[in-house]
Scaffold this motif. Structure first.
Motif, PDB file in Angstrom:
ATOM      1  N   GLY A  83       0.804  -1.227   0.000  1.00 18.12           N
ATOM      2  CA  GLY A  83       0.000   0.000   0.000  1.00 18.12           C
ATOM      3  C   GLY A  83       0.834   1.271   0.000  1.00 18.12           C
ATOM      4  N   PRO A  84       0.354   2.329  -0.690  1.00 12.93           N
ATOM      5  CA  PRO A  84       1.130   3.570  -0.782  1.00 12.93           C
ATOM      6  C   PRO A  84       1.330   4.293   0.554  1.00 12.93           C
ATOM      7  N   LEU A  85       0.530   3.970   1.571  1.00 13.99           N
ATOM      8  CA  LEU A  85       0.780   4.604   2.868  1.00 13.99           C
ATOM      9  C   LEU A  85       1.873   3.865   3.631  1.00 13.99           C
ATOM     10  N   HIS A  86       2.305   2.710   3.106  1.00 10.91           N
ATOM     11  CA  HIS A  86       3.359   1.914   3.771  1.00 10.91           C
ATOM     12  C   HIS A  86       4.519   1.791   2.777  1.00 10.91           C
ATOM     13  N   GLY A  87       4.915   0.592   2.402  1.00 10.51           N
ATOM     14  CA  GLY A  87       6.117   0.433   1.565  1.00 10.51           C
ATOM     15  C   GLY A  87       5.968   0.961   0.159  1.00 10.51           C
ATOM     16  N   GLY A  88       4.720   1.064  -0.307  1.00  8.76           N
ATOM     17  CA  GLY A  88       4.502   1.531  -1.675  1.00  8.76           C
ATOM     18  C   GLY A  88       4.895   2.985  -1.882  1.00  8.76           C
ATOM     19  N   ALA A  89       5.165   3.696  -0.784  1.00 11.02           N
ATOM     20  CA  ALA A  89       5.478   5.125  -0.906  1.00 11.02           C
ATOM     21  C   ALA A  89       6.760   5.373  -1.695  1.00 11.02           C
ATOM     22  N   ASN A  90       7.727   4.448  -1.630  1.00  9.20           N
ATOM     23  CA  ASN A  90       8.995   4.713  -2.334  1.00  9.20           C
ATOM     24  C   ASN A  90       8.791   4.793  -3.851  1.00  9.20           C
ATOM     25  N   LYS A 131      -3.422  16.690  -1.079  1.00  7.96           N
ATOM     26  CA  LYS A 131      -2.784  15.427  -1.477  1.00  7.96           C
ATOM     27  C   LYS A 131      -1.675  15.092  -0.502  1.00  7.96           C
ATOM     28  N   LYS A 132      -1.423  13.814  -0.300  1.00  9.45           N
ATOM     29  CA  LYS A 132      -0.289  13.392   0.526  1.00  9.45           C
ATOM     30  C   LYS A 132       0.977  13.410  -0.333  1.00  9.45           C
ATOM     31  N   ILE A 133       2.041  13.970   0.213  1.00 11.74           N
ATOM     32  CA  ILE A 133       3.328  13.954  -0.490  1.00 11.74           C
ATOM     33  C   ILE A 133       4.031  12.660  -0.084  1.00 11.74           C
ATOM     34  N   MET A 134       4.319  11.836  -1.068  1.00  8.24           N
ATOM     35  CA  MET A 134       4.890  10.522  -0.759  1.00  8.24           C
ATOM     36  C   MET A 134       6.298  10.649  -0.150  1.00  8.24           C
ATOM     37  N   GLY A 135       6.578   9.802   0.836  1.00 10.24           N
ATOM     38  CA  GLY A 135       7.892   9.816   1.472  1.00 10.24           C
ATOM     39  C   GLY A 135       8.023  10.840   2.582  1.00 10.24           C
ATOM     40  N   ILE A 136       6.904  11.515   2.883  1.00  4.92           N
ATOM     41  CA  ILE A 136       6.925  12.541   3.944  1.00  4.92           C
ATOM     42  C   ILE A 136       5.931  12.144   5.037  1.00  4.92           C
ATOM     43  N   GLY A 137       6.336  12.370   6.283  1.00  6.79           N
ATOM     44  CA  GLY A 137       5.440  12.092   7.403  1.00  6.79           C
ATOM     45  C   GLY A 137       5.602  10.675   7.918  1.00  6.79           C
ATOM     46  N   HIS A 138       5.189  10.471   9.143  1.00  6.43           N
ATOM     47  CA  HIS A 138       5.286   9.137   9.737  1.00  6.43           C
ATOM     48  C   HIS A 138       4.354   9.038  10.923  1.00  6.43           C
ATOM     49  N   ARG A 139       3.743   7.887  11.108  1.00  9.77           N
ATOM     50  CA  ARG A 139       2.843   7.713  12.241  1.00  9.77           C
ATOM     51  C   ARG A 139       3.580   7.798  13.572  1.00  9.77           C
ATOM     52  N   VAL A 140       4.784   7.241  13.628  1.00  2.89           N
ATOM     53  CA  VAL A 140       5.466   7.153  14.923  1.00  2.89           C
ATOM     54  C   VAL A 140       6.530   8.247  15.098  1.00  2.89           C
ATOM     55  N   GLY A 195       5.588  21.020   9.180  1.00  2.00           N
ATOM     56  CA  GLY A 195       6.331  20.447  10.303  1.00  2.00           C
ATOM     57  C   GLY A 195       6.544  18.953  10.148  1.00  2.00           C
ATOM     58  N   LEU A 196       6.533  18.465   8.886  1.00  2.00           N
ATOM     59  CA  LEU A 196       6.700  17.025   8.648  1.00  2.00           C
ATOM     60  C   LEU A 196       8.074  16.754   8.045  1.00  2.00           C
ATOM     61  N   ASN A 197       8.635  15.600   8.383  1.00  2.00           N
ATOM     62  CA  ASN A 197       9.981  15.235   7.907  1.00  2.00           C
ATOM     63  C   ASN A 197       9.928  14.132   6.869  1.00  2.00           C
ATOM     64  N   ALA A 198      11.050  13.963   6.183  1.00  6.59           N
ATOM     65  CA  ALA A 198      11.181  12.856   5.226  1.00  6.59           C
ATOM     66  C   ALA A 198      11.262  11.540   5.993  1.00  6.59           C
ATOM     67  N   ASN A 199      10.698  10.491   5.421  1.00  4.20           N
ATOM     68  CA  ASN A 199      10.817   9.163   6.020  1.00  4.20           C
ATOM     69  C   ASN A 199      11.737   8.280   5.172  1.00  4.20           C
ATOM     70  N   VAL A 200      11.843   7.021   5.538  1.00  7.53           N
ATOM     71  CA  VAL A 200      12.788   6.093   4.901  1.00  7.53           C
ATOM     72  C   VAL A 200      12.593   6.003   3.389  1.00  7.53           C
ATOM     73  N   ASP A 201      11.333   6.138   2.955  1.00  8.39           N
ATOM     74  CA  ASP A 201      11.051   5.934   1.531  1.00  8.39           C
ATOM     75  C   ASP A 201      11.477   7.119   0.671  1.00  8.39           C
ATOM     76  N   PHE A 202      11.627   8.284   1.284  1.00  8.49           N
ATOM     77  CA  PHE A 202      11.862   9.503   0.515  1.00  8.49           C
ATOM     78  C   PHE A 202      13.185   9.423  -0.250  1.00  8.49           C
ATOM     79  N   ILE A 221      10.283  22.342   2.083  1.00  2.00           N
ATOM     80  CA  ILE A 221       8.944  22.957   2.094  1.00  2.00           C
ATOM     81  C   ILE A 221       8.052  22.238   3.110  1.00  2.00           C
ATOM     82  N   MET A 222       8.115  20.911   3.120  1.00  5.89           N
ATOM     83  CA  MET A 222       7.231  20.153   4.013  1.00  5.89           C
ATOM     84  C   MET A 222       7.584  20.387   5.485  1.00  5.89           C
ATOM     85  N   ARG A 223       8.877  20.589   5.751  1.00  2.00           N
ATOM     86  CA  ARG A 223       9.276  20.905   7.138  1.00  2.00           C
ATOM     87  C   ARG A 223       8.713  22.268   7.538  1.00  2.00           C
TER      88      ARG A 223
HETATM   89  C1  LIG Z   1       2.827   7.843   6.953  1.00  2.00           C
HETATM   90  C2  LIG Z   1       1.440   8.419   7.123  1.00  2.00           C
HETATM   91  C3  LIG Z   1       0.420   7.420   6.579  1.00  2.00           C
HETATM   92  C4  LIG Z   1       1.171   8.653   8.614  1.00  2.00           C
HETATM   93  O1  LIG Z   1      -0.111   9.051   8.684  1.00  2.00           O
HETATM   94  P1  LIG Z   1      -0.935   9.362  10.008  1.00  2.00           P
HETATM   95  O2  LIG Z   1      -0.142   9.203  11.222  1.00  2.00           O
HETATM   96  O3  LIG Z   1      -2.196   8.586   9.892  1.00  2.00           O
HETATM   97  O4  LIG Z   1      -1.165  10.902   9.834  1.00  2.00           O
HETATM   98  P2  LIG Z   1      -2.338  11.582   9.033  1.00  2.00           P
HETATM   99  O5  LIG Z   1      -2.471  10.982   7.685  1.00  2.00           O
HETATM  100  O6  LIG Z   1      -3.550  11.551   9.908  1.00  2.00           O
HETATM  101  O7  LIG Z   1      -1.785  13.058   8.901  1.00  2.00           O
HETATM  102  C5  LIG Z   1      -1.762  14.032   9.951  1.00  2.00           C
HETATM  103  C6  LIG Z   1      -1.690  15.399   9.312  1.00  2.00           C
HETATM  104  O8  LIG Z   1      -0.467  15.540   8.590  1.00  2.00           O
HETATM  105  C7  LIG Z   1      -0.736  15.686   7.193  1.00  2.00           C
HETATM  106  N1  LIG Z   1       0.166  14.828   6.473  1.00  2.00           N
HETATM  107  C8  LIG Z   1       0.734  13.691   6.910  1.00  2.00           C
HETATM  108  N2  LIG Z   1       1.531  13.164   5.967  1.00  2.00           N
HETATM  109  C9  LIG Z   1       1.460  14.012   4.934  1.00  2.00           C
HETATM  110  C10 LIG Z   1       2.076  14.010   3.673  1.00  2.00           C
HETATM  111  N3  LIG Z   1       2.894  13.037   3.317  1.00  2.00           N
HETATM  112  N4  LIG Z   1       1.788  15.016   2.824  1.00  2.00           N
HETATM  113  C11 LIG Z   1       0.951  15.997   3.179  1.00  2.00           C
HETATM  114  N5  LIG Z   1       0.344  16.070   4.376  1.00  2.00           N
HETATM  115  C12 LIG Z   1       0.604  15.080   5.241  1.00  2.00           C
HETATM  116  C13 LIG Z   1      -2.163  15.225   6.996  1.00  2.00           C
HETATM  117  O9  LIG Z   1      -2.776  15.797   5.880  1.00  2.00           O
HETATM  118  C14 LIG Z   1      -2.783  15.656   8.289  1.00  2.00           C
HETATM  119  O10 LIG Z   1      -2.982  17.046   8.239  1.00  2.00           O
HETATM  120  P3  LIG Z   1      -4.313  17.718   8.840  1.00  2.00           P
HETATM  121  O11 LIG Z   1      -4.258  17.389  10.304  1.00  2.00           O
HETATM  122  O12 LIG Z   1      -4.149  19.152   8.509  1.00  2.00           O
HETATM  123  O13 LIG Z   1      -5.454  17.039   8.144  1.00  2.00           O
HETATM  124  C15 LIG Z   1       1.312   9.783   6.383  1.00  2.00           C
HETATM  125  O14 LIG Z   1       2.278  10.677   6.863  1.00  2.00           O
HETATM  126  C16 LIG Z   1       1.432   9.616   4.890  1.00  2.00           C
HETATM  127  O15 LIG Z   1       0.425   9.281   4.227  1.00  2.00           O
HETATM  128  N6  LIG Z   1       2.650   9.833   4.307  1.00  2.00           N
HETATM  129  C17 LIG Z   1       2.854   9.637   2.901  1.00  2.00           C
HETATM  130  C18 LIG Z   1       3.048   8.154   2.589  1.00  2.00           C
HETATM  131  C19 LIG Z   1       4.375   7.647   3.063  1.00  2.00           C
HETATM  132  O16 LIG Z   1       5.410   8.256   2.834  1.00  2.00           O
HETATM  133  N7  LIG Z   1       4.344   6.471   3.703  1.00  2.00           N
HETATM  134  C20 LIG Z   1       5.542   5.797   4.163  1.00  2.00           C
HETATM  135  C21 LIG Z   1       5.636   5.786   5.648  1.00  2.00           C
HETATM  136  S1  LIG Z   1       7.180   5.132   6.172  1.00  2.00           S
END
Ligand SMILES: CC(C)(COP(=O)(O)OP(=O)(O)OC[C@H]1O[C@@H](n2cnc3c(N)ncnc32)[C@H](O)[C@@H]1OP(=O)(O)O)[C@@H](O)C(=O)NCCC(=O)NCCS
Length: 374
Positions: A217-224, A252-261, A304-311, A298-300
């Motif tokens: 899935g693109p929210l997990h490993g598919g992001a790369n 839109k979600k920017i791939m490779g940016i952000g992380h749950r943990v 306030g979001l950082n690059a993750n492993v896939d970026f 720009i994303m930082r």
């Molecule tokens: C990894 C990820 C799924 C974590 O998601 P999550 O903990 O469920 O966080 P959310 O999706 O609820 O996002 C929280 C907020 O940050 C924003 N956000 C998180 N990741 C974002 C991204 N990659 N691009 C743009 N905005 C992002 C969300 O839009 C949300 O903003 P809002 O509160 O204004 O609506 C999410 O950051 C993401 O989809 N990243 C892109 C896919 C990716 O790189 N996945 C690989 C992970 S190792």
């Protein structure tokens, strides 16, 4: 009292000795070893040993595991036939999931929870997963399947099967470090999936097939893979700002940016960033890293979001001339050690996973209205 946590955020679902992600500090460690301590100092094979036995091997122990891994590289003919006959346009990650499932049908006596037997299965899966990916790639591009070799590391053997040529030491090292960085990551979605399946006392192949499905899935490993598609779509560094602004405006979600943990920088990202900078410089293709750096900046600033492993791993694999649809399969190859180690750990202290759900549907007590009166 039951709590509702969407996406299980903040829920501790089990104990593990394998690894921990400390999101607030940006720390990742495997069996007590910080990822920064491991990356570049130990090989992927040493990490496989660490995850299977929870200690780093001495030379003899490493030699034994390496020999066992290399001895298992040959695929059953039925799986090779499948790889040759599979639709050429299929996604390699789907082919891998199906091939892993097929492998399970060759091991009739292993659908049990004998840990020593299952350790042998884990070694076989770590060994064969890269062969599956590379052989499918050769088959779909109409090339012959290079014979298995036993004198190459896991990383070198994968690159050799992909190209038919033994890779440079530098390419081998790059992929080896990428494997080390991707091997384990706590209860991420795919590892948790594997453990849930294992907790029913199903078999290793079922657990791993399910894990591959989750990783895709693109929210997990598919992001790369999404990262390269994004960079290709943007095209050049001067277009980054407008593209990102537009994507953010469209939510839109920017791939490779952000992380749950991780709430700070993913500790794997700087290693991959460094490798991406070096590789793109050597190739004279600096625009990929320039675009990446600007997106991350720009994303930082904006979110306030950082690059993750896939970026940055995306640019590393791209620079190694690996086709984009094999990026997630490479993640699966590396994570196979983590997945199988977690399945073994789950079985060593098994308890069926069975969370509750909060019912929010129609009120209880509905009466059936005869079908012609509805
Ligand atoms: C990894 C990820 C799924 C974590 O998601 P999550 O903990 O469920 O966080 P959310 O999706 O609820 O996002 C929280 C907020 O940050 C924003 N956000 C998180 N990741 C974002 C991204 N990659 N691009 C743009 N905005 C992002 C969300 O839009 C949300 O903003 P809002 O509160 O204004 O609506 C999410 O950051 C993401 O989809 N990243 C892109 C896919 C990716 O790189 N996945 C690989 C992970 S190792």
């Amino acid at each position: 009292m039951a709590v509702v946590s969407k996406g299980l955020e903040g829920i501790v679902a089990a104990e593990t000795r394998l690894g921990e992600v400390k999101g607030a500090e940006g720390i990742l460690f495997y069996c007590g070893y910080d990822i920064n301590e491991l990356a570049g100092k130990v090989s992927y094979e040493e990490v496989v040993y660490l995850l299977f036995y929870q200690k780093l091997p001495n030379r003899a122990e490493l030699e034994k595991l390496t020999t066992a891994l290399r001895a298992e590289r040959e695929l059953p003919q039925g799986v090779i036939d499948y790889l040759l006959a599979a639709p050429k346009k299929a996604k390699p990650i789907d082919i891998m999931r199906t091939a892993v499932s097929m492998l399970g049908s060759y091991e009739l006596n292993r659908h049990d929870v004998d840990v020593s037997e299952n350790l042998a299965t884990a070694i076989r899966l770590v060994s064969q997963i890269g062969v599956i990916a590379a052989y499918f790639h050769r088959a779909r591009t109409g090339k012959e399947l290079p014979p298995i070799r036993k004198d190459l590391s896991e990383a070198a053997h994968f690159l050799y099967l992909m190209t038919g040529e033994v890779p440079s030491k530098e390419a081998e090292k790059t992929l080896d470090v990428a494997y080390v960085l991707h091997a384990e990551h706590g209860f991420n979605a795919s590892t948790f999936t594997a453990r849930v399946v294992a907790s029913t006392l199903s078999d290793m192949y079922s657990a791993i097939s399910a894990a591959i499905g989750a990783l895709k899935g693109p929210l997990h490993g598919g992001a790369n893979e999404g990262v390269i598609h994004m960079l290709e779509e943007i095209g050049s560094p001067d277009k980054v700002d407008a593209w990102v602004e537009d994507a953010l405006a469209q939510k839109k979600k920017i791939m490779g940016i952000g992380h749950r943990v991780y709430k700070v920088l993913d500790p794997r990202a700087p290693h991959l960033r460094e490798m991406a900078i070096q590789l793109t410089a050597q190739l004279g293709e600096a625009k990929w890293i320039q675009m990446s750096e600007r997106i991350a900046e720009i994303m930082r600033e904006r979110k306030g979001l950082n690059a993750n492993v896939d970026f940055y791993s995306a640019t590393v694999y791209y620079s190694l001339d690996i086709p984009t649809d094999l990026f997630t399969p490479i993640f699966a190859i590396a994570r196979m050690s983590g997945w199988t180690a977690h399945v073994l750990e789950q079985w060593s202290e098994n308890r069926l996973f069975r969370p509750l759900s909060e019912y929010v549907g129609r009120p209880y007590g509905q009466k059936v209205v005869p079908i012609d009166e509805r």
